[in-house]
Design an enzyme around this catalytic site. Structure first.
Site, short mmCIF file in Angstrom:
data_model
loop_
_atom_site.label_atom_id
_atom_site.label_comp_id
_atom_site.label_asym_id
_atom_site.label_seq_id
_atom_site.Cartn_x
_atom_site.Cartn_y
_atom_site.Cartn_z
N CYS A 86 0.85 -1.20 0.00
CA CYS A 86 0.00 0.00 0.00
C CYS A 86 0.88 1.24 0.00
O CYS A 86 1.85 1.33 0.76
CB CYS A 86 -0.89 0.01 1.24
SG CYS A 86 -1.96 1.45 1.36
N THR A 88 -0.61 4.47 0.08
CA THR A 88 -1.51 5.58 0.43
C THR A 88 -0.79 6.68 1.20
O THR A 88 -0.98 7.87 0.93
CB THR A 88 -2.72 5.07 1.24
OG1 THR A 88 -3.49 4.19 0.42
CG2 THR A 88 -3.60 6.22 1.72
#
Length: 246
Positions: A86, A88
Site C-alpha cells: 500500500c 496511500t
C-alpha cells in the site's frame, strides 16, 4: 461477500443474496470509511439484512469506529496505509500508526459489543501477536501469506529463482485487471512486487500459530481472548539484534 458502496453494488448484493442466501458475512469494503455516504450505505444494508454479519471499513479512529457500529456494522476493519504493498501514505500523506489505531478502535468497538479486524502491517508472527495484544479480534495477513501455492498466483522464474507477483488492491496492476484501468483523475495507491515462491502454506501457518501461542505463554494469557488484558506495550528503537547477520 465483499461489496463497494455504489448504487449498483447494492443491487448486485441483493441479486446475489437472493440466489445464495447462505452467505453469513457482508463486507462493505472501501479505502476511505470517512464519508456520510458510507455510513448511510451500511444503514441500508443493515435494514435490508438484519440477520447478516456486517463487516465495514477502513477507518483508524475511535469516533469513526463508533459511528460505523452505530450505523449497523458488527465488525470494523481498521487500517489506512500500513500494508506492505500500500502506498496511500506516500501518495496522499494520510494514515495512522497501525498499533495505535488498533488499540483505540478496539476499545471503542468493544464498548459497543462489536469487534475489529486489524488490516495490514504484519511482517512476522510477533506482529500478529501484537495485533491481538492491542485488542484486535481478527488480524488480516497479505504479505505474510503471499508467495504460496494456495494464493493462486502465477510463478515467475528469474535468474534461477521462483517468484510470485503480489500487488495492492489499489495498484495499477489491480486496476487494469479488475476495473479496466486506472482513471486519469486518480493516482495509484498500491504497488506491485515479486515475492519469493514459498510452496505450500502449512509451514508458514504453523510458524505463525506457534509464535502466538508462545506470546500467550510469555505474558500469562490462558487464551487468545485474554491476551490483550495481559499485554503492556513499551516503545523501543530496535526489537531485533542483527549484529551477526549484517
Amino acid at each position: 461477500m465483499s461489496v463497494g458502496i455504489k448504487k449498483e453494488d447494492f443491487l448486485t448484493l441483493d441479486k446475489v443474496l437472493k440466489e445464495f442466501s447462505f452467505f453469513k458475512f457482508i463486507c462493505i469494503d472501501v479505502a476511505n470509511g470517512y464519508t456520510e455516504h458510507f455510513t448511510n450505505f451500511i444503514k441500508s444494508v443493515r435494514d435490508k439484512y438484519p440477520t447478516k454479519t456486517i463487516i465495514a471499513g477502513n477507518v483508524v479512529t475511535a469516533d469513526m469506529t463508533q459511528e460505523l457500529v452505530l450505523s449497523g456494522a458488527d465488525i470494523v476493519k481498521v487500517g489506512i496505509g500500513p500494508g506492505s504493498v500500500c502506498t496511500t501514505r506516500i501518495q496522499t500523506g494520510v494514515g495512522y500508526p497501525q498499533l495505535s489505531a488498533v488499540i483505540e478502535c478496539a476499545d471503542a468497538a468493544h464498548g459497543l459489543g462489536a469487534h475489529i479486524i486489524a488490516d495490514g502491517g504484519c511482517t512476522c508472527p510477533g506482529d500478529v501477536a501484537k495485533g491481538f495484544g492491542g485488542g484486535a479480534d481478527f488480524v488480516m495477513l497479505g504479505g505474510m501469506l503471499a508467495g504460496h501455492d494456495e494464493g493462486g498466483g502465477k510463478v515467475i522464474k528469474k535468474n534461477g529463482s521462483k517468484y510470485i507477483e503480489f500487488y495492492g488492491s489499489s495498484s495499477e496492476v489491480a486496476n487494469k485487471k479488475h476495473y479496466g484501468g486506472l482513471s486519469n483523475y486518480r493516482s495509484s495507491e498500491g504497488r506491485s512486487v515479486k515475492v519469493k515462491y514459498r510452496g505450500k502454506i502449512n509451514e508458514t501457518i504453523l510458524n505463525i500459530l506457534g509464535g502466538v501461542r508462545s506470546s500467550c505463554t510469555y505474558v500469562g494469557a490462558p487464551s487468545l481472548k485474554q491476551l490483550s488484558k495481559c499485554t503492556t506495550f513499551v516503545r523501543v528503537s530496535n526489537q531485533f539484534n542483527d549484529t551477526f547477520i549484517k
